[in-house]
Motif scaffolding. Structure first.
Motif, short mmCIF file in Angstrom:
data_model
loop_
_atom_site.label_atom_id
_atom_site.label_comp_id
_atom_site.label_asym_id
_atom_site.label_seq_id
_atom_site.Cartn_x
_atom_site.Cartn_y
_atom_site.Cartn_z
N VAL A 107 0.86 -1.19 0.00
CA VAL A 107 0.00 0.00 0.00
C VAL A 107 0.89 1.23 0.00
CG1 VAL A 107 -1.80 1.26 1.24
CG2 VAL A 107 -1.76 -1.24 1.31
N ARG A 108 0.51 2.20 -0.80
CA ARG A 108 1.26 3.45 -0.89
C ARG A 108 0.32 4.63 -0.96
NH1 ARG A 108 5.54 3.64 -5.64
NH2 ARG A 108 5.95 1.49 -5.22
N ARG A 109 0.70 5.74 -0.36
CA ARG A 109 -0.09 6.97 -0.47
C ARG A 109 0.42 7.77 -1.65
NH1 ARG A 109 -0.71 12.05 3.53
NH2 ARG A 109 -2.61 12.83 2.58
N LEU A 110 -0.49 8.17 -2.52
CA LEU A 110 -0.13 8.97 -3.68
C LEU A 110 -0.06 10.45 -3.30
CD1 LEU A 110 -2.46 7.24 -6.29
CD2 LEU A 110 -0.05 6.75 -5.82
N ASP A 111 0.54 11.24 -4.14
CA ASP A 111 0.71 12.68 -3.86
C ASP A 111 -0.61 13.40 -3.64
OD1 ASP A 111 3.46 12.46 -4.01
OD2 ASP A 111 3.54 13.02 -6.13
N ASP A 112 -1.68 12.94 -4.29
CA ASP A 112 -2.98 13.61 -4.14
C ASP A 112 -3.78 13.12 -2.94
OD1 ASP A 112 -3.89 11.15 -4.96
OD2 ASP A 112 -4.73 11.85 -6.84
N GLY A 113 -3.16 12.27 -2.09
CA GLY A 113 -3.82 11.81 -0.88
C GLY A 113 -4.55 10.48 -1.01
N ARG A 114 -4.71 9.98 -2.22
CA ARG A 114 -5.34 8.67 -2.41
C ARG A 114 -4.34 7.57 -2.08
NH1 ARG A 114 -7.14 8.33 -8.29
NH2 ARG A 114 -5.23 9.50 -8.54
N TYR A 115 -4.85 6.37 -1.87
CA TYR A 115 -4.00 5.21 -1.58
C TYR A 115 -4.08 4.22 -2.72
CZ TYR A 115 -3.36 6.96 3.11
OH TYR A 115 -3.02 7.74 4.18
N LEU A 116 -2.96 3.59 -3.00
CA LEU A 116 -2.86 2.59 -4.06
C LEU A 116 -2.42 1.29 -3.41
CD1 LEU A 116 -2.73 1.84 -7.11
CD2 LEU A 116 -0.35 2.59 -7.06
N GLY A 117 -3.13 0.21 -3.68
CA GLY A 117 -2.77 -1.08 -3.13
C GLY A 117 -2.67 -2.12 -4.22
N ILE A 118 -1.73 -3.04 -4.05
CA ILE A 118 -1.56 -4.13 -5.01
C ILE A 118 -1.10 -5.35 -4.23
CG2 ILE A 118 0.82 -3.57 -5.60
CD1 ILE A 118 0.02 -4.35 -8.53
N GLY A 119 -1.55 -6.51 -4.65
CA GLY A 119 -1.15 -7.75 -4.00
C GLY A 119 -0.46 -8.66 -4.99
N ARG A 120 0.34 -9.57 -4.45
CA ARG A 120 1.01 -10.53 -5.31
C ARG A 120 1.26 -11.80 -4.53
NH1 ARG A 120 6.52 -10.88 -4.51
NH2 ARG A 120 7.38 -9.35 -3.10
N THR A 121 1.56 -12.86 -5.24
CA THR A 121 1.93 -14.13 -4.63
C THR A 121 3.24 -14.59 -5.25
OG1 THR A 121 0.71 -15.42 -6.28
CG2 THR A 121 -0.47 -14.80 -4.28
N GLY A 122 3.89 -15.52 -4.59
CA GLY A 122 5.16 -16.03 -5.10
C GLY A 122 5.30 -17.51 -4.80
N ARG A 123 6.35 -18.08 -5.32
CA ARG A 123 6.61 -19.50 -5.08
C ARG A 123 7.39 -19.72 -3.79
NH1 ARG A 123 7.53 -19.02 -10.83
NH2 ARG A 123 9.61 -18.37 -10.27
N SER A 124 7.99 -18.64 -3.25
CA SER A 124 8.75 -18.75 -2.00
C SER A 124 8.64 -17.43 -1.24
CB SER A 124 10.22 -19.06 -2.30
OG SER A 124 10.83 -17.95 -2.92
N ALA A 125 9.05 -17.43 0.02
CA ALA A 125 9.00 -16.22 0.83
C ALA A 125 9.91 -15.13 0.25
CB ALA A 125 9.40 -16.53 2.26
N GLU A 126 10.97 -15.51 -0.43
CA GLU A 126 11.89 -14.53 -1.02
C GLU A 126 11.29 -13.80 -2.21
OE1 GLU A 126 12.94 -17.76 -0.31
OE2 GLU A 126 13.67 -17.04 1.61
N GLU A 127 10.36 -14.44 -2.89
CA GLU A 127 9.72 -13.79 -4.04
C GLU A 127 8.74 -12.77 -3.54
OE1 GLU A 127 8.04 -16.57 -6.77
OE2 GLU A 127 9.96 -17.13 -7.53
#
Length: 54
Positions: free
Chosen positions: A34-54
């Motif tokens: 999650v990140r806050r954008l300059d205009d005050g909105r928040y952007l979120g993205i999720g992901r998965t991986g094959r290992s904890a390092e990914e």
């Protein structure tokens, strides 16, 4: 939870790391960012991986 470099561009992001929990999301190494954008909105993205390092 932690603040760390984004997988996508290396900029700081608030990260929710699910591998610490005994849950399906942890089993697939899910991580949300999650990140806050300059205009005050928040952007979120999720992901998965094959290992904890990914």
């Amino acid at each position: 939870m932690r603040i760390g470099p984004s997988f996508f561009d290396g900029k700081p992001s608030f990260q929710l790391v699910y591998c610490a929990f005994d849950h399906y999301a942890g089993d697939i190494h899910m991580l949300d960012e999650v990140r806050r954008l300059d205009d005050g909105r928040y952007l979120g993205i999720g992901r998965t991986g094959r290992s904890a390092e990914e």
